[in-house]
Write a protein that holds these residues in place. Structure first.
Motif, PDB file in Angstrom:
ATOM      1  N   MET A   1       1.040  -1.199  -0.031  1.00 46.34           N
ATOM      2  CA  MET A   1       0.119  -0.089  -0.081  1.00 46.34           C
ATOM      3  C   MET A   1       0.840   1.205  -0.089  1.00 46.34           C
ATOM      4  O   MET A   1       1.674   1.221   0.577  1.00 46.34           O
ATOM      5  CB  MET A   1      -0.845  -0.020   1.366  1.00 46.34           C
ATOM      6  N   SER A   2       0.440   2.175  -0.706  1.00 48.00           N
ATOM      7  CA  SER A   2       1.391   3.401  -0.763  1.00 48.00           C
ATOM      8  C   SER A   2       0.682   4.278   0.018  1.00 48.00           C
ATOM      9  O   SER A   2      -0.563   4.556   0.182  1.00 48.00           O
ATOM     10  CB  SER A   2       1.279   4.058  -2.221  1.00 48.00           C
ATOM     11  N   GLU A   3       1.457   4.925   0.773  1.00 45.49           N
ATOM     12  CA  GLU A   3       1.175   6.121   1.984  1.00 45.49           C
ATOM     13  C   GLU A   3       1.642   7.459   1.402  1.00 45.49           C
ATOM     14  O   GLU A   3       2.690   7.479   0.705  1.00 45.49           O
ATOM     15  CB  GLU A   3       1.722   5.679   3.209  1.00 45.49           C
ATOM     16  N   PRO A   4       1.109   8.463   1.524  1.00 40.32           N
ATOM     17  CA  PRO A   4       1.407   9.686   1.168  1.00 40.32           C
ATOM     18  C   PRO A   4       2.811   9.977   1.746  1.00 40.32           C
ATOM     19  O   PRO A   4       3.145   9.711   2.989  1.00 40.32           O
ATOM     20  CB  PRO A   4       0.246  10.937   1.927  1.00 40.32           C
ATOM     21  N   ALA A   5       3.411  10.694   0.972  1.00 41.73           N
ATOM     22  CA  ALA A   5       4.827  10.873   1.383  1.00 41.73           C
ATOM     23  C   ALA A   5       5.020  12.033   2.562  1.00 41.73           C
ATOM     24  O   ALA A   5       3.646  12.729   2.798  1.00 41.73           O
ATOM     25  CB  ALA A   5       5.548  11.977   0.334  1.00 41.73           C
ATOM     26  N   SER A   8       4.868  17.443   1.631  1.00 37.50           N
ATOM     27  CA  SER A   8       5.344  17.816   0.075  1.00 37.50           C
ATOM     28  C   SER A   8       6.580  18.839  -0.172  1.00 37.50           C
ATOM     29  O   SER A   8       7.065  18.918  -0.958  1.00 37.50           O
ATOM     30  CB  SER A   8       4.196  18.405  -0.521  1.00 37.50           C
ATOM     31  N   ALA A  12      11.663  15.078   1.983  1.00 42.24           N
ATOM     32  CA  ALA A  12      12.381  14.232   1.045  1.00 42.24           C
ATOM     33  C   ALA A  12      13.448  15.066   0.409  1.00 42.24           C
ATOM     34  O   ALA A  12      13.129  15.277  -0.771  1.00 42.24           O
ATOM     35  CB  ALA A  12      11.470  13.428   0.112  1.00 42.24           C
ATOM     36  N   THR A  19      17.370  14.114  -8.324  1.00 42.71           N
ATOM     37  CA  THR A  19      16.300  13.719  -7.420  1.00 42.71           C
ATOM     38  C   THR A  19      15.079  14.691  -7.618  1.00 42.71           C
ATOM     39  O   THR A  19      15.269  15.708  -8.114  1.00 42.71           O
ATOM     40  CB  THR A  19      16.740  13.684  -5.900  1.00 42.71           C
ATOM     41  N   GLY A  20      14.086  14.316  -6.944  1.00 42.89           N
ATOM     42  CA  GLY A  20      12.654  15.011  -7.079  1.00 42.89           C
ATOM     43  C   GLY A  20      12.237  15.189  -8.446  1.00 42.89           C
ATOM     44  O   GLY A  20      12.224  14.233  -9.077  1.00 42.89           O
ATOM     45  N   ARG A  23      14.284  13.641 -11.221  1.00 42.44           N
ATOM     46  CA  ARG A  23      14.108  12.366 -11.567  1.00 42.44           C
ATOM     47  C   ARG A  23      13.461  12.130 -12.986  1.00 42.44           C
ATOM     48  O   ARG A  23      13.564  11.435 -13.838  1.00 42.44           O
ATOM     49  CB  ARG A  23      13.424  11.658 -10.514  1.00 42.44           C
TER      50      ARG A  23
ATOM     51  N   MET B  26      -1.288   9.570  -8.998  1.00 40.14           N
ATOM     52  CA  MET B  26      -0.452   9.437  -7.848  1.00 40.14           C
ATOM     53  C   MET B  26       0.596  10.230  -7.615  1.00 40.14           C
ATOM     54  O   MET B  26       0.618  11.110  -6.497  1.00 40.14           O
ATOM     55  CB  MET B  26       0.269   7.809  -7.924  1.00 40.14           C
ATOM     56  N   ASN B  30       0.583  13.192  -4.589  1.00 38.70           N
ATOM     57  CA  ASN B  30       1.752  13.050  -3.670  1.00 38.70           C
ATOM     58  C   ASN B  30       1.961  11.515  -3.123  1.00 38.70           C
ATOM     59  O   ASN B  30       2.579  11.433  -2.050  1.00 38.70           O
ATOM     60  CB  ASN B  30       1.551  14.061  -2.541  1.00 38.70           C
ATOM     61  N   ARG B  31       1.621  10.614  -3.868  1.00 37.34           N
ATOM     62  CA  ARG B  31       2.002   9.185  -3.374  1.00 37.34           C
ATOM     63  C   ARG B  31       3.314   8.868  -3.916  1.00 37.34           C
ATOM     64  O   ARG B  31       3.879   9.427  -4.996  1.00 37.34           O
ATOM     65  CB  ARG B  31       0.838   8.373  -4.001  1.00 37.34           C
ATOM     66  N   ARG B  32       4.119   8.002  -3.261  1.00 40.44           N
ATOM     67  CA  ARG B  32       4.999   7.274  -3.813  1.00 40.44           C
ATOM     68  C   ARG B  32       4.834   6.005  -4.702  1.00 40.44           C
ATOM     69  O   ARG B  32       3.802   5.554  -4.912  1.00 40.44           O
ATOM     70  CB  ARG B  32       6.187   6.820  -2.535  1.00 40.44           C
ATOM     71  N   SER B  34       4.326   2.210  -5.699  1.00 43.71           N
ATOM     72  CA  SER B  34       3.591   1.323  -5.019  1.00 43.71           C
ATOM     73  C   SER B  34       3.684  -0.030  -5.825  1.00 43.71           C
ATOM     74  O   SER B  34       4.146  -0.262  -7.049  1.00 43.71           O
ATOM     75  CB  SER B  34       2.178   1.580  -4.940  1.00 43.71           C
ATOM     76  N   ILE B  36       1.164  -1.725  -6.709  1.00 44.27           N
ATOM     77  CA  ILE B  36       0.126  -1.759  -7.837  1.00 44.27           C
ATOM     78  C   ILE B  36       0.679  -0.944  -9.009  1.00 44.27           C
ATOM     79  O   ILE B  36       0.745  -1.611 -10.179  1.00 44.27           O
ATOM     80  CB  ILE B  36      -1.026  -0.797  -7.491  1.00 44.27           C
ATOM     81  N   GLU B  92      13.450   6.625  -6.430  1.00 45.96           N
ATOM     82  CA  GLU B  92      12.911   7.695  -6.176  1.00 45.96           C
ATOM     83  C   GLU B  92      11.922   7.911  -4.957  1.00 45.96           C
ATOM     84  O   GLU B  92      10.984   6.903  -5.342  1.00 45.96           O
ATOM     85  CB  GLU B  92      12.356   8.752  -7.432  1.00 45.96           C
ATOM     86  N   ARG B  93      12.158   8.418  -3.935  1.00 44.13           N
ATOM     87  CA  ARG B  93      11.302   8.125  -2.836  1.00 44.13           C
ATOM     88  C   ARG B  93      10.129   9.127  -2.520  1.00 44.13           C
ATOM     89  O   ARG B  93       9.655   9.242  -1.556  1.00 44.13           O
ATOM     90  CB  ARG B  93      11.825   7.725  -1.602  1.00 44.13           C
ATOM     91  N   THR B  94       9.885   9.754  -3.611  1.00 46.64           N
ATOM     92  CA  THR B  94       8.790  10.838  -3.647  1.00 46.64           C
ATOM     93  C   THR B  94       7.898  10.647  -4.672  1.00 46.64           C
ATOM     94  O   THR B  94       7.808   9.678  -5.509  1.00 46.64           O
ATOM     95  CB  THR B  94       9.499  12.282  -3.944  1.00 46.64           C
TER      96      THR B  94
END
Lengths: 148, 124
Positions: A1-5, A8, A12, A19-20, A23, B26, B30-32, B34, B36, B92-94
């Motif tokens: 499951m993805s969770e919000p970072a 914002s 990160a 990065t960011g 990427r 996504m 603002n999701r990373r 996943s 899916i 990338e973790r963002t």
């Protein structure tokens, strides 16, 4: 499951131009580096005499894309400076070749990446250097703020 | 022998655009990255490999397009797109990880249109 970072904001914290958002930028630059160099290689190897100007410009564009991809991915201060130059050359190139290809279609019987301001590639070649330079400017400012 | 195979490129276009839309959503939320997204990327990879197989079978059948080197370039590059995007996106973790996956989806769709231009017997 993805969770919000977590946040914002710089939570990160981007630690390099790769990065960011960088990427995404490097991914698109890499894509163009690959497609432009493959296209130029095929054109020059198989039918150079057909449209020499267009094919040399294709190869030049490919070289610029490769340089921009690598320097954005490396992200050191020196690499950033080279990246600014390559993005600027790229912007100048797409504007110059775009205008040239419209003004003098006879020189371009076959398209380059930059023909018609990159219309064959959804105008991404026109937009890409602008985003690249904006992204690099943020880094230049951040570097200046931390040293000065 | 050809028109039957239009189903795979069409599926790739639909799947690529759907993946791009979901991945961009996504990013907007603002999701990373996943599971899916990675699974969808895997499905896209399989579809692209099937398409490569279909084209190789056509080449083995003796016909080939005007620009064979270009087609071969596409055959090599196509299956690399989801792999490269998955690798680069996972670093990338963002929210920008899914954005990279969105590019792969769009590229897969565009590649199908280009394939048809390179070799019109590849229907879309």
């Amino acid at each position: 499951m993805s969770e919000p970072a977590a946040s914002s904001e710089p939570a990160a914290r981007a630690d390099s131009t790769r990065t960011g958002p960088g990427r995404l930028l490097v991914a698109v630059y890499g894509l163009f580096a690959l497609s432009a160099s493959a296209r130029a290689a095929v054109q020059i190897a198989t039918k150079f005499g057909h449209a020499p100007v267009a094919y040399v410009l294709s190869a030049f564009a490919a070289a610029v894309y490769i340089l921009a991809t690598v320097t954005l991915a490396v992200g050191s201060p020196v690499a950033r400076r080279i990246a600014i130059v390559s993005c600027s050359v790229e912007l100048a190139g797409v504007l110059a070749v775009g205008t040239w290809s419209l003004a003098d279609p006879a020189t371009f019987p076959d398209a380059t990446v930059w023909s018609g301001y990159g219309s064959g590639y959804g105008f991404v070649p026109l937009v890409l250097p602008v985003f690249g330079l904006l992204w690099l400017r943020r880094w230049t400012r951040r570097a200046r703020a931390s040293t000065g | 022998m050809s028109s039957v195979n239009g189903a795979v490129p069409t599926t790739i276009i639909v799947a690529g655009l759907a993946l791009a839309g979901y991945a961009l959503l996504m990013t907007a939320l603002n999701r990373r990255m996943s599971v899916i997204l990675l699974g969808a990327l895997g499905v896209l990879e399989i579809l692209l490999l099937v398409e490569v197989g279909i084209i190789v079978a056509k080449l083995a059948g003796g016909t080939h397009p005007a620009s064979l080197p270009t087609l071969i370039g596409y055959l090599i590059a196509m299956p690399l797109v989801p792999v490269a995007a998955g690798f680069w996106g996972l670093l990338e973790r963002t929210r920008w990880g899914p954005a990279v996956i969105a590019v792969a989806g769009l590229v897969a769709a565009v590649l199908m249109v280009r394939l048809h231009q390179i070799w019109p017997i590849i229907h879309v």
